[in-house]
Design a protein around this motif. Structure first.
Motif, PDB file in Angstrom:
ATOM      1  N   UNK A 183       0.820  -1.206   0.000  1.00 27.15           N
ATOM      2  CA  UNK A 183       0.000   0.000   0.000  1.00 27.15           C
ATOM      3  C   UNK A 183       0.850   1.250   0.000  1.00 27.15           C
ATOM      4  N   UNK A 184       0.180   2.387   0.030  1.00 33.18           N
ATOM      5  CA  UNK A 184       0.870   3.670  -0.035  1.00 33.18           C
ATOM      6  C   UNK A 184       1.344   4.157   1.329  1.00 33.18           C
ATOM      7  N   UNK A 185       0.852   3.576   2.399  1.00 33.11           N
ATOM      8  CA  UNK A 185       1.236   4.027   3.742  1.00 33.11           C
ATOM      9  C   UNK A 185       2.707   3.731   4.001  1.00 33.11           C
ATOM     10  N   UNK A 186       3.424   4.645   4.644  1.00 36.20           N
ATOM     11  CA  UNK A 186       4.836   4.400   4.954  1.00 36.20           C
ATOM     12  C   UNK A 186       4.984   3.329   6.032  1.00 36.20           C
ATOM     13  N   UNK A 187       6.204   2.806   6.155  1.00 43.77           N
ATOM     14  CA  UNK A 187       6.484   1.841   7.218  1.00 43.77           C
ATOM     15  C   UNK A 187       6.229   2.479   8.568  1.00 43.77           C
ATOM     16  N   UNK A 188       5.423   1.854   9.431  1.00 43.68           N
ATOM     17  CA  UNK A 188       5.175   2.431  10.759  1.00 43.68           C
ATOM     18  C   UNK A 188       6.451   2.496  11.595  1.00 43.68           C
ATOM     19  N   UNK A 189       6.465   3.370  12.567  1.00 49.48           N
ATOM     20  CA  UNK A 189       7.595   3.460  13.476  1.00 49.48           C
ATOM     21  C   UNK A 189       7.714   2.178  14.302  1.00 49.48           C
ATOM     22  N   UNK A 190       8.917   1.946  14.815  1.00 52.02           N
ATOM     23  CA  UNK A 190       9.201   0.707  15.550  1.00 52.02           C
ATOM     24  C   UNK A 190       8.224   0.483  16.699  1.00 52.02           C
ATOM     25  N   UNK A 191       7.947   1.517  17.488  1.00 50.36           N
ATOM     26  CA  UNK A 191       7.064   1.340  18.653  1.00 50.36           C
ATOM     27  C   UNK A 191       5.685   0.870  18.225  1.00 50.36           C
ATOM     28  N   UNK A 192       5.159   1.448  17.135  1.00 49.04           N
ATOM     29  CA  UNK A 192       3.846   1.030  16.654  1.00 49.04           C
ATOM     30  C   UNK A 192       3.889  -0.398  16.128  1.00 49.04           C
ATOM     31  N   UNK A 193       4.969  -0.761  15.420  1.00 48.92           N
ATOM     32  CA  UNK A 193       5.073  -2.126  14.889  1.00 48.92           C
ATOM     33  C   UNK A 193       5.085  -3.148  16.019  1.00 48.92           C
ATOM     34  N   UNK A 194       5.750  -2.819  17.116  1.00 46.85           N
ATOM     35  CA  UNK A 194       5.810  -3.771  18.228  1.00 46.85           C
ATOM     36  C   UNK A 194       4.493  -3.834  18.996  1.00 46.85           C
TER      37      UNK A 194
END
Length: 438
Positions: free
Chosen positions: A137-148
């Protein structure tokens, strides 16, 4: 002495761990796109009584087009085919919590666990490469804290789904096949997911798949301690392994888990020779060099250290640990850089020495079969690790070589079995049954 026998996993990524392994003499250069190559590798691993075969994953074509493409086939589909042919061995496959949905992934892995008779291990990753994000998708890679945070919630949902429909067993019921007591809604409503459940695959032969995760940041270690059974890591110094284990155990206790239920299995790249000098020459040839200076130049140019100017580094002067810097919120992985810093802090080590201790970010065992077996046994018998994930530079031939030269030495020591034990991978790893958790 450790409380458990030695556990061994072997990585089946692409044509081998060496970037130039696709060029290996006598091998098909394009075997990374041939499923029978992976089948043969798994068959050889089974002949060596390896506990696990491991495939990492990265759903994007890498940018370096001179190296073997390390990730091609989808691990879940690949292992479904392999499991139908190769018995006993556990299948450790990687799937992202950032670019999957909990219900679909839980269903696929539970299905494979049934098909394989309880041999599935899910390696949990949160994905760190923006190239992967761009494929979804077009959304950027989420920040590390959100990914975890997403990974933690994803795991909680999947584990609840896996245990939501009891295994059909015993005499046929007089009434309905299931009801609200045997097929339970999970009714999860969180930050990222809303999932009602139950899963439409019943509980499998090992309760649910074993979970593995590799984490070096504070968030990664906490996620592993909360959810994982197997923990992978880049550990280059034995004391680092003890320190890492101590942090894991502390966090596991904080989450109400028995820390003895975690299995630390770091990576180990193995290069064998009849003599150490022969193994050194093989090591150099794998990188296309005829001497040690080429290895040193390659290492320095890869720039593991953020502020490293390789032109000013003396190959025979100990490295300053401060060269290897990282931050907890960086997008790239923390583990490899952190392991270099720990090694440089633990002992004065020069680039010339370091290139014989590290390969692809993992500890390197380069030498005779006896030397390799001894270093494996030393780390295991001291309790630093539960085992190793072996990285073979050239597949599949390197597995046959390891089977022939190293496995017998490990078996003679009594640390490693000569036949498979346990009907599921969970039983083999002496892990608790998740059906017994509150």
């Amino acid at each position: 002495m450790t409380a458990h026998r030695l556990y061994l996993s072997v990585a089946l990524n692409s044509t081998g761990s060496a970037a130039r392994s696709w060029r290996a003499a006598g091998s098909k250069w394009n075997r990374f796109a041939d499923w029978e190559h992976y089948l043969r590798s798994a068959q050889l691993a089974h002949e060596g009584v390896f506990d696990i075969v491991f495939v990492s994953d990265h759903p994007a074509l890498q940018r370096d087009n001179t190296s073997r493409p390390i990730h091609s086939f989808d691990p879940t589909v690949l292992f479904t085919a392999v499991a139908a042919t190769v018995p006993d061995i556990g299948f450790l496959l990687t799937a992202s919590t950032s670019y999957n949905s909990p219900y679909n992934l839980a269903r696929r892995l539970a299905t494979l666990d049934h098909i394989s008779g309880g041999r599935v291990i899910w390696n949990v990753v949160s994905s760190f490469n923006p190239d992967i994000a761009a494929n979804f998708g077009a959304a950027p890679l989420p920040e590390r804290a959100e990914r975890y945070r997403r990974a933690d919630e994803f795991l909680r949902v999947v584990k609840d789904l896996w245990l939501s429909w009891d295994s059909p067993s015993g005499p046929a019921p007089d009434g309905p096949l299931w009801d609200g007591t045997t097929a339970r809604r999970i009714d999860h409503h969180g930050e990222f997911f809303d999932v009602t459940g139950p899963l439409n695959v019943p509980i499998g032969p090992q309760g649910h798949p074993v979970i593995s995760q590799a984490g070096a940041s504070d968030a990664g270690i906490d996620l592993a301690a909360r959810h994982s059974d197997i923990v992978y890591a880049s550990l280059l110094h034995k004391q680092s392994a003890f320190d890492y284990q101590s942090r894991l155990r502390e966090r596991a206790l904080a989450h109400g888990r028995d820390p003895d239920d975690l299995r630390l299995i770091p990576g180990l790249t193995v290069i064998l020779g009849e003599t150490r000098e022969e193994a050194y020459r093989k090591h150099e040839a794998l990188h296309g060099h005829r001497g040690e200076d080429g290895l040193i130049a390659d290492f320095l140019e890869r720039n593991w250290a953020v502020d490293l100017d390789h032109r000013r580094i003396d190959p025979d002067k100990p490295l300053d640990p401060a060269l290897f810097t990282w931050t907890e919120d960086q997008k790239r992985p923390v583990g490899f850089v952190k392991s270099f810093a720990e090694l440089a802090a633990a002992e004065p080590i020069t680039p010339r020495q370091l290139v014989r201790r590290v390969e692809g970010g993992h500890r390197l065992a380069v030498g005779t079969p006896r030397e390799v077996a001894d270093t494996i046994l030393d780390w295991w018998s001291s309790g630093a690790v539960a085992g190793f994930n072996i990285h073979i530079p050239v597949l599949p031939d390197g597995i046959e070589e390891f089977n022939r030269l190293v496995i017998p030495l490990l078996q003679e020591s009594g640390a490693f079995p000569s036949a498979y034990d346990g009907s599921t991978i969970r039983e083999r790893l002496k892990l608790p049954d998740p059906r017994n958790r509150p």
